[in-house]
Design an enzyme around this catalytic site. Sequence first.
Site, mmCIF file in Angstrom:
data_model
loop_
_atom_site.group_PDB
_atom_site.id
_atom_site.type_symbol
_atom_site.label_atom_id
_atom_site.label_comp_id
_atom_site.label_asym_id
_atom_site.label_seq_id
_atom_site.Cartn_x
_atom_site.Cartn_y
_atom_site.Cartn_z
ATOM 1 N N SER A 190 1.961 -1.902 58.108
ATOM 2 C CA SER A 190 1.640 -0.571 58.650
ATOM 3 C C SER A 190 1.162 0.118 57.553
ATOM 4 C CB SER A 190 3.124 0.048 59.085
ATOM 5 O OG SER A 190 3.926 0.041 58.106
ATOM 6 N N ALA A 192 0.917 4.132 55.380
ATOM 7 C CA ALA A 192 1.904 5.102 55.102
ATOM 8 C C ALA A 192 2.240 6.011 56.226
ATOM 9 C CB ALA A 192 1.625 5.830 53.726
ATOM 10 N N VAL A 193 3.435 6.250 56.443
ATOM 11 C CA VAL A 193 3.866 7.515 57.192
ATOM 12 C C VAL A 193 4.196 8.606 56.487
ATOM 13 C CG1 VAL A 193 5.056 8.645 59.245
ATOM 14 C CG2 VAL A 193 4.446 6.255 59.387
ATOM 15 N N THR A 194 5.440 8.382 55.681
ATOM 16 C CA THR A 194 5.992 9.238 54.777
ATOM 17 C C THR A 194 5.982 8.818 53.146
ATOM 18 O OG1 THR A 194 7.897 8.597 54.920
ATOM 19 C CG2 THR A 194 7.315 10.459 56.373
ATOM 20 N N SER A 195 5.633 7.635 52.992
ATOM 21 C CA SER A 195 5.385 6.915 51.745
ATOM 22 C C SER A 195 3.893 6.984 51.073
ATOM 23 C CB SER A 195 5.689 5.642 51.694
ATOM 24 O OG SER A 195 4.547 4.606 52.473
ATOM 25 N N ASP A 252 15.791 7.367 61.281
ATOM 26 C CA ASP A 252 15.122 6.122 61.545
ATOM 27 C C ASP A 252 16.575 5.329 62.057
ATOM 28 O OD1 ASP A 252 13.343 4.076 61.474
ATOM 29 O OD2 ASP A 252 12.891 4.091 59.418
#
Lengths: 492, 492
Positions: A190, A192-195, A252
């Site tokens: 994937s 990054a979403v929040t990283s 999550d």
Amino acid sequence: MRLTAEPIDIGTRTPTVLLNSADASEIGVHPLDRVRIQFDGGTTTGIVEVTDELVSRGVLGVTRPLGHVTGPVDVVVADKPESVVHLREKLVGEELEIEELRTIVEDIERDRLNDVELSAFVSGVFANGLSREEMQSLTSCMVDVGETLEWEQAPIGDKHSIGGVAGNRVTPIVVAIVAAAGVPIPKTSSRAVTSAAGTADTLEVFCDVEFTLEEIREIVDRTNGCMVWGGSVDLSPVDDKIIRAETPLSIDPKGQIVASVLSKKKSAGSTHVVIDIPYGEGAKVETLSEAREIARDFNRVGQGLGMEIDCAITRGEQPVGRGVGPVLEARDVLAVLEGDGPDDLRIKSERLAQMLLDATGVEASAREILADGRAVEKFREIVDTQRGDPDVSVDDLVPGQHVAAYTADRDGMVTHVDNRRVNELARRAGAPKDIRAGVCLDCRVGERIQKGTELLTIHAQKESKLEQALSFAGANTPVRVLPEDEALVEQL
Amino acid sequence: MRLTAEPIDIGTRTPTVLLNSADASEIGVHPLDRVRIQFDGGTTTGIVEVTDELVSRGVLGVTRPLGHVTGPVDVVVADKPESVVHLREKLVGEELEIEELRTIVEDIERDRLNDVELSAFVSGVFANGLSREEMQSLTSCMVDVGETLEWEQAPIGDKHSIGGVAGNRVTPIVVAIVAAAGVPIPKTSSRAVTSAAGTADTLEVFCDVEFTLEEIREIVDRTNGCMVWGGSVDLSPVDDKIIRAETPLSIDPKGQIVASVLSKKKSAGSTHVVIDIPYGEGAKVETLSEAREIARDFNRVGQGLGMEIDCAITRGEQPVGRGVGPVLEARDVLAVLEGDGPDDLRIKSERLAQMLLDATGVEASAREILADGRAVEKFREIVDTQRGDPDVSVDDLVPGQHVAAYTADRDGMVTHVDNRRVNELARRAGAPKDIRAGVCLDCRVGERIQKGTELLTIHAQKESKLEQALSFAGANTPVRVLPEDEALVEQL
């Protein structure tokens, strides 16, 4: 009610329609209610938003998902979708049957749920959990609405980390080792979403990561492995949509993690999967007992779906490797593949690769494959096949030129390096969009340091981002340093 | 990032800003994240939506709540509001302190929470409940952000029904009796959300219901009572906003009901309140034990807030009165006040009024006040003061001229009249917008009837609405008739 449909140029996720408040009252609907729309060409459902000015009386404003609806339409109140009943049942703690979960998954897939409803589903799963049977049902339903890869041979290997640990970039190393040992490993990752960087963002430093299912099959047929972005193929389309509700809440739910991961692995045709479950302060899973429980869930649910799942419970209370951010992580990865680089990243990658090789029954030593150069050769072969530069060297991977140090403001011991804050710090510096931005760790938990010691080096491509990052670091203590006599006993 | 703010004519509830997807990625934000916007005039926060086409690169599209933001702006990532941490704590079942609940209430009041977050709060309260201390804290916080009425004299009476029962229009009758007995009763009511008529909708058949706080005070000073719409005064502004998330989910968490009701009563300056808690199949509260528990919550939380609360646990498994819909309910109300009308509506109104009179220590008989005409005289006085026709008669209240009967399709016994379905049926017929539309009940639970007997009469102002109502009735069994041998034992 007879209205005229007119397009409104808003790209909403859901099939939203805008009604003048007077018309809404006449039809008898409130914001987020649904209407049934009969138009020249068929019947469809819209989710209502109400406006006083943007559309006039007599007009049905249709947003882009309903762009095909034009001209005179008949609009009446519609019932809520059946799935809303079931997500309410989940909220009160009931166990859902597979056909009930299927209505939810299908409605999410077709964007039929508004944000309030989507959030209630995620909240219900978070508050009440999922039984193993529910996890298995949910996973199956998620697989059913997505694309799948099928392979003639077996075993097909795969690995996944449930995330939360900054810099944890074991994937390219594991893929290279396992593929070099002869086990096909069609790895999707994937962004990054929040990283500060998703694995796909880091891999993109080396090569393309967006491919069709057919291209993925060709890459794996040729090299035994691939390292691609999962988002460019629809292996589990519902997963991305659920993230829309999880991200704002920073939640999550455990059961959702299991279904999310296993749906992608099942869709990719994997038969043997190693799951990395990091635990510790600041990781997604905080305690060992929790990590063990989720490991058991993965094992059993995977079994129910015909996959062999082996879980590695790993330490996650600080980042892995030195770099955090696409280019900085890519440097670590290539260094390890070339026999250098951070020890923790190398050891963890070897161990995960060995677990996967053992599970598939292949007699091979991950350490040897890495040490004798077969892994780096395989890595360069995959990079080449994915249209990257096979001759890339660590020196080609240049970090952002605006650099600042974050230093200790006292003598003492490093007691914690916070994954979330380090990630956020790297994001403020510009990652993942600015691929050369990020953070380099200059310390490890347990180290004794003095006032003024460099704890982190921040890299940015823009001066303004470097300032934002420094201001975040100053306000948020990404690294905790305590005087030695307080390191063991913290008084609250 | 430097952008130019341009207005987008969308009346969103929250302070939404639209970003081009490339700019969003550059800033490092996803949909529903927040940005801090520095503009010529100050700093504010926006909730992000992302678009590819509606706004170009370099533009910040600001929706109407942020209409004051124009020209060049600096946009950076902002943290989530603190309240998001606490609503997540509520989701995992933690008990919240008053200052934590205050952050949530204040953020809801200022529209700082997006739909996903608002839904998570409502979901958390629904899934995990609220302790009595939380209910009291939440109520206090809700009172603190709203307007309040203060009175020099005491006691100040009030009543409230937690709702769910169609046609349950006791309010005007109770207000008339209690005001006639000399106890001030500044009653605010709501409009319909999912029902066929809110009390305010029914009262509007007689007179105006929208007044300012100052006008309300004058009406009560003159007549001892009022019957107004609570939505025109901001006694509990947060309550309406929470409803936005409850309605799509069809949930109404118990603790939220207590806080919602008591915040309005406290803000209205009431000292003695009677709460009507209907229970039974198809009511909001299904069982007697549940009704008793919520009654105890009302008592204790009210006490903690300095109010005396008396609860009436009433039968709610079928509608009260005959009419459902504004005009049809108004006919029942006026008929009862004139000594006629449905028995159940009269008896229930008398009983609730008597409870309130007893609680305030006033020696008076509700039945006598109703029977000897003092109540209807008071009612006409209040109607007059609220700019209505004091000489209104039942014959002036004409139901919709399009009429159809819903009849029994078999011999048997009426075992259930479903509140929700009767409400929905009346809504399909046009209520509450079409005030003359609705349903008249021609049967009661327990009646033996024959095939072809009229069970309901549907009134509509428009032929097309009558057809929609009939089609809904045909598909949804608003009245359950079972053969006598199955009425007692239902085989599933």
